[in-house]
Design an enzyme around this catalytic site. Structure first.
Site, PDB file in Angstrom:
ATOM      1  N   ASP A   1       6.436-162.627  42.028  1.00  0.00           N
ATOM      2  CA  ASP A   1       5.670-162.361  40.813  1.00  0.00           C
ATOM      3  C   ASP A   1       6.490-161.569  39.798  1.00  0.00           C
ATOM      4  OD1 ASP A   1       3.478-162.602  39.168  1.00  0.00           O
ATOM      5  OD2 ASP A   1       2.461-160.818  39.951  1.00  0.00           O
TER       6      ASP A   1
ATOM      7  N   SER B   1      -0.813-155.460  34.382  1.00  0.00           N
ATOM      8  CA  SER B   1       0.163-156.270  35.110  1.00  0.00           C
ATOM      9  C   SER B   1       1.490-156.340  34.371  1.00  0.00           C
ATOM     10  CB  SER B   1      -0.378-157.687  35.313  1.00  0.00           C
ATOM     11  OG  SER B   1      -1.476-157.681  36.181  1.00  0.00           O
TER      12      SER B   1
ATOM     13  N   HIS C   1       2.932-163.968  36.673  1.00  0.00           N
ATOM     14  CA  HIS C   1       1.594-164.490  36.351  1.00  0.00           C
ATOM     15  C   HIS C   1       1.166-164.130  34.929  1.00  0.00           C
ATOM     16  CE1 HIS C   1       0.082-160.419  37.694  1.00  0.00           C
ATOM     17  NE2 HIS C   1      -0.754-160.632  36.697  1.00  0.00           N
TER      18      HIS C   1
END
Length: 483
Positions: free
Chosen positions: A153, A224, A123
């Site tokens: 992911d 992230s 993402h």
């Protein structure tokens, strides 16, 4: 009555103990040895250079709307925060509308190999027109996206550099709940930020293919894709998600286990995409009550609620209502174990699945297919049927009738009875009009006669399990006696 203060009371107690010949001994501490808090400084120095900042850009038309607040833009620039994509931009003085690179987002990553492979979250780079990777020595590179996998992911990108400090990959099986861990990343664009905490839980199920590591390490937007590190300086996970009602850290964060991420990364590097196995079943958890009622014992395995037409499962003989207890000889403790086990098998592989069906266990041979786009659940039509047949079924609140041949063909079943009315115990168990009962009390029923015969001989003072279909989905209901 006189009240003693603390000093007076202590003196009296000591005098009394001496009078009784009891020696005053120092009280031993409750904990013999108190461990000091860990020092992360050496860990940061050793691993910090392997962590990178990732910025993504997208092409947008300048001057698409009115001017933005300049003070707000200056705030974003000063603190390194990406400009929100929907923020209007000031029109160009010359009135032109050329494409321009606009910041899209920031994230983190870590160096996998000395020749420039970097792992991050899918993402982080999804939808980006340009990916920029910045090292701790301030060198910046344009990165090429090697591959992304939305299901896990995970993404791998490549920069043209050599002699880079690669991370060490840890052994996830050695990771323990309560163990200290550390994260390095770029929360809100603040590069090389270090946070620490402990592992709160393992095998946390929040997705089909990932048993997440849960921690209390402070993770915020921008972290992230950054590494989760153990005290040996090894990467044990990729920081991916947080649980938050405000958008900021609230004490619960999730990391992708590094063994799962590495498996995906290897496929992305080799093929640019990930292939996964599938057998074509819809599954659910097995509850304690259902397990006891059907003779399975403890709640384990995956309850097959539906079998896709033409799928490997159908060809292997797996039926709705089966409990898949083993895959390739490995026990399935929870339903969520099955998709991961099957997904990790190469399509085309022949293997064995063990199912529990109406009191007996059997092994079935199945050939694994490749995962494809999910298909919507098909709702079966309910054609006109013969008038309801009343009888012993009414004692548990059911009115049933024979199944029309057309409905049997549509549902691809050999027999059963159709529920025309449900009330009392049956309704409380969740049965309703239009359901198709396939088995009751672990006994298959082909028609109303079979159904009534089974009902006539079972003990109605005990819980009765009913396997039924609702559209394409099979499930169990437990009819409990009326008290």
């Amino acid at each position: 009555m006189r009240t003693l203060n603390w000093k007076q009371g202590r003196s009296c107690l000591a005098a009394g103990m001496l009078a009784l010949g009891v020696a005053l001994m120092p009280v031993a501490p409750a904990v013999a040895q108190v461990r000091g808090l860990p020092d992360f400084t050496e860990l940061v120095e050793a691993v910090g250079p392997s962590v990178v900042n990732i910025r993504t850009l997208e092409k947008v038309k300048a001057g698409a709307a009115g001017s933005a607040d300049e003070q707000m833009l200056e705030f974003f620039r000063r603190f390194g925060i990406p400009v929100p994509p929907n923020m209007p931009r000031a029109p160009r003085p010359d009135g032109g509308q050329p494409d321009e690179d606009q910041p899209r987002g920031v994230g983190s990553g870590f160096i996998l190999t000395t020749d420039g492979l970097v792992m991050t979250n899918a993402h982080v780079v999804e939808g980006a027109d340009e990916v920029l990777v910045t090292l701790t020595d301030k060198r910046e590179f344009k990165a090429k996206i090697i591959g992304t996998d939305k299901r896990t992911d995970v993404a791998v990108v490549k920069i043209e550099a050599t002699g880079l400090p690669a991370v060490k990959i840890g052994d996830i099986t050695r990771l323990k709940v309560g163990e200290w861990v550390m994260a390095i990343g770029s929360p809100f664009g603040l590069e090389n930020t270090v946070t620490a905490g402990i592992v709160s839980a393992k095998q946390r199920d929040t997705g089909d293919y990932l048993p997440f590591i849960q921690t209390d390490v402070a993770i915020n937007p921008g972290n992230s894709g950054g590494p989760l590190l153990n005290m040996r300086g090894e990467v044990v996970g990729i920081n991916s998600q947080i649980y938050s009602r405000s958008g900021g850290f609230q004490g619960i964060s999730f990391a992708i286990p590094i063994d799962e991420a590495t498996r995906v990364a290897d496929q992305l590097r080799a093929n640019g995409r990930v292939t996964r196995g599938r057998i074509g079943v819809q599954i659910d958890q097995v509850s304690k009550d259902v397990a006891e009622s059907i003779g399975l014992g403890k709640p384990q395995g995956a309850l097959v609620r539906g079998v896709e037409a033409g799928s490997p499962a159908e060809k292997a003989g797996i039926e709705a209502g089966d409990i898949i207890t083993k895959f390739e000889g490995r026990a399935i403790d929870r339903a969520t174990d099955l998709p991961r086990m099957v997904g990790n098998v190469k399509p085309g592989t022949k293997t064995t699945i063990t199912v529990f069906r109406r009191g007996t266990t059997r092994d079935l041979n199945v050939t694994i297919a490749e995962v494809e786009a999910e298909k919507p659940v098909r709702r079966a039509r309910t054609p006109e049927s013969k008038p309801p047949v009343a009888g012993p079924a009414q004692a548990i609140g059911l009115v049933v009738s024979e199944l029309p041949e057309a409905l049997k063909k549509e549902l691809k079943i050999k027999g059963g009875v159709k529920v025309d009315a449900s009330e009392g115990s049956a309704a409380r168990a969740g049965l309703r009009e239009g359901d198709v009962i396939l088995a009751i009390a672990n006994t298959e029923v082909a028609n109303v006669k079979d159904f009534e015969a089974v009902l006539a001989r079972i003990d109605k003072s005990k819980v009765v399990n009913v396997l039924f279909r609702r559209g394409d989905i099979a499930q169990y209901a437990l009819i409990r006696p009326t008290r």
